[in-house]
Design a protein around this motif. Structure first.
Motif, mmCIF file in Angstrom:
data_model
loop_
_atom_site.group_PDB
_atom_site.id
_atom_site.type_symbol
_atom_site.label_atom_id
_atom_site.label_comp_id
_atom_site.label_asym_id
_atom_site.label_seq_id
_atom_site.Cartn_x
_atom_site.Cartn_y
_atom_site.Cartn_z
ATOM 1 N N ARG A 235 -8.842 8.794 -10.422
ATOM 2 C CA ARG A 235 -9.673 7.632 -10.089
ATOM 3 C C ARG A 235 -11.146 8.031 -10.039
ATOM 4 O O ARG A 235 -11.996 7.349 -10.590
ATOM 5 C CB ARG A 235 -9.258 7.068 -8.723
ATOM 6 C CG ARG A 235 -10.061 5.843 -8.315
ATOM 7 C CD ARG A 235 -9.883 5.469 -6.882
ATOM 8 N NE ARG A 235 -10.459 6.444 -5.951
ATOM 9 C CZ ARG A 235 -11.765 6.496 -5.679
ATOM 10 N NH1 ARG A 235 -12.606 5.700 -6.290
ATOM 11 N NH2 ARG A 235 -12.235 7.367 -4.805
ATOM 12 N N THR B 65 -5.075 -1.982 -11.349
ATOM 13 C CA THR B 65 -5.964 -1.026 -10.684
ATOM 14 C C THR B 65 -6.883 -0.360 -11.705
ATOM 15 O O THR B 65 -8.098 -0.270 -11.521
ATOM 16 C CB THR B 65 -5.130 0.040 -9.936
ATOM 17 O OG1 THR B 65 -4.153 -0.614 -9.126
ATOM 18 C CG2 THR B 65 -6.009 0.929 -9.076
ATOM 19 N N GLU C 289 -6.155 10.304 -7.029
ATOM 20 C CA GLU C 289 -7.574 10.385 -6.679
ATOM 21 C C GLU C 289 -8.366 11.234 -7.688
ATOM 22 O O GLU C 289 -9.483 10.886 -8.040
ATOM 23 C CB GLU C 289 -7.744 10.967 -5.270
ATOM 24 C CG GLU C 289 -7.725 9.901 -4.188
ATOM 25 C CD GLU C 289 -8.865 8.885 -4.314
ATOM 26 O OE1 GLU C 289 -8.650 7.826 -4.965
ATOM 27 O OE2 GLU C 289 -9.972 9.173 -3.816
ATOM 28 N N ALA D 124 -10.876 -1.065 -12.061
ATOM 29 C CA ALA D 124 -11.741 0.133 -11.999
ATOM 30 C C ALA D 124 -12.677 0.166 -13.207
ATOM 31 O O ALA D 124 -13.861 0.517 -13.083
ATOM 32 C CB ALA D 124 -10.885 1.399 -11.961
#
Ligand code: SDX
Length: 421
Positions: free
Chosen positions: A116, A169, A113, A173
């Motif tokens: 991200r 991913t 996280e 993103a």
């Protein structure tokens, strides 16, 4: 007749016979006979930098096999995770092995996280997704310091799984960031291509990709999965040979793939077709290519001197996709370009045929991907191939890549003080 060559040093009359093994001759014998004399081979067009069992390419007959299995059969019958297992571990998995492999990949799709939330914030909103992806992959290495323990087999497998799982991913993103859209978390209830398409295009949980689009994505990932010692795989091997961690080695692969002569060609093909603009302009564009004014992007290959077998499969997949979502108007220009080029001696004499990038962009564009995402898609597909070669290189206990050079610079000379220049 002996399967060997004999090299003679005419300065001394000394000779050495070297056996031809699997299509290669061992340079060590050369070094013994001719110390300090190097093969000068720019672009390594005639050099085998390694032995490898991952992919077999026959450029003359247009053959591509992954661990002995024809690409046509894998594209038709396999799945991307299964092909990834085949490339990396050398065998098609049993059902139990595949279930475990898919489960591992499915449960490692998230990125930390901290990463991200902030990873792309440092970039401009219109940063190219390949720049974002390359940075993201390199940055992942800082979250898994244990990845440096490259000689531990189980640890290598853990990082291999993470990279295959996390590339989509990171890629999605990058796209969402560039569009100012909220990040979509991976939905582990989906298969690999579906999960990626939903991370890319979902808005409000309503997006369900058409089966034909998922099939096309599956085929495209499989077709891009490996291709021997191509530029980006060589970059991965070179960086990996210094015993850098796999994230850093794969980031090197991404960096090399980015170039328009390599993975960037699919984006360059769409830009070229758009620039040509109409069916009627094809002949004048071909004339310009023959004058050296342009490269026919998506044509030509260092190895294939015949039709790239992947281009054949992609061309068919394009028709399937267009049957569902309507024809890409650039297709007619591409078909005309191919027809004119394949009948023109300039291309015939140089043995230039459509390669994997010539039609792939048309499908990507039809699937809704912006052109600056095309090479990112190539990188997702190529990740298992990069990892298979990285893994093979470690199992081979390869030496660090350190080529020689033919020095053509200045002879010895003394420093000249500024007042005397
Ligand atoms: C990929 O290596 C791999 O396996 C790569 C790949 C993979 O899966 O990893 O297959 C993916 O990168 C496919 C290639 C995508 N690139 C392009 O489509 C870009 C356009 N193609 C070229 O630039 C070129 O064909 C290369 C880079 C692919 C191959 O370059 P080479 O082997 O170094 O060939 P070359 O540049 O020496 O060309 C030989 C001759 C030259 O003419 P002359 O100087 O002898 O007169 O062919 C000409 C070139 O000018 N030529 C082209 C051309 N490609 C070569 N002329 C016009 N258009 C082209 N596309």
């Amino acid at each position: 007749m002996a399967e060997s060559i004999t090299i003679t040093d005419n300065r001394t009359g000394n000779s050495i016979e070297i056996p031809i093994v699997s299509g290669g001759v061992d340079a060590a014998a050369w070094r013994k006979l001719l110390p300090g004399i190097w093969f000068h081979d720019p672009g390594m067009a005639t050099t085998a930098v390694t032995s490898s069992a991952v992919a077999e390419i026959d450029g003359e007959t247009g053959i591509l096999r992954y661990r002995g299995y024809p690409i046509e059969q894998l594209a038709e019958q396999s799945t991307f995770p299964e092909v990834a297992h085949l490339l990396i571990y050398g065998e098609l998995p049993t059902q139990a092995e595949l279930d475990e492999w898919v489960d591992l990949i499915t449960h490692h799709t998230f990125i930390h996280e901290n990463f991200r939330k902030r990873i792309y914030d440092a970039f401009h909103y219109d940063a190219h997704p390949m720049g974002l992806l390359t940075s993201g992959v390199a940055g992942l290495s800082t979250f898994y310091p244990e990845a440096k323990d490259i000689f531990d087999t189980e640890n290598r497998r853990a990082q291999i799984v993470r990279l295959i799982a996390k590339m989509p991913t990171l890629a999605a993103a990058a796209y969402r960031f560039s569009r100012g859209l909220p990040f979509i978390f991976p939905d582990n209830a989906n298969d690999y291509p579906t999960r990626f398409l939903k991370m890319m295009f979902d808005v409000g949980g309503e997006y369900e990709p058409d089966e034909a689009l998922v099939r096309a994505m599956r085929v495209l990932f499989i077709l891009h999965a490996d291709h021997g010692q191509n530029c980006s795989t060589t970059a991965t091997r070179v960086v990996g040979s210094s015993h850098a961690d796999p994230y850093t080695a794969i980031a090197a692969g991404c960096a090399a793939l980015y170039g328009p002569l390599h993975g960037g060609a699919n984006e360059a093909v769409i830009n070229m077709l758009t620039q040509i603009g109409s069916y009627e302009e094809v002949d004048s564009f071909i004339a310009s290519v023959k004058r050296g004014g342009h490269r026919l992007m998506g044509f030509g290959h260092r190895v294939y001197k015949n039709y790239d077998p992947r281009a054949v499969i992609i061309k068919k997949a394009a028709h399937d996709v267009f049957g569902v979502i309507g024809k890409n108007p650039l297709l007619d220009i591409a078909l005309k370009l191919e027809e004119v080029a394949l009948a023109d001696d300039y291309f015939i004499s140089r043995r230039l045929y459509p390669n994997v990038d010539f039609y792939s962009g048309l499908i990507y564009q039809a699937l809704g991907f912006p052109t600056n995402m095309f090479t990112v898609l190539f990188a997702i597909g190529r990740t298992p191939g990069w990892l298979a070669h990285w893994n093979e290189m470690i199992e081979q206990n390869s030496r660090i890549y350190r080529p020689r050079q033919v020095y053509t610079g200045s002879e010895l000379r003394d420093y000249v003080p500024m007042e005397d220049r």
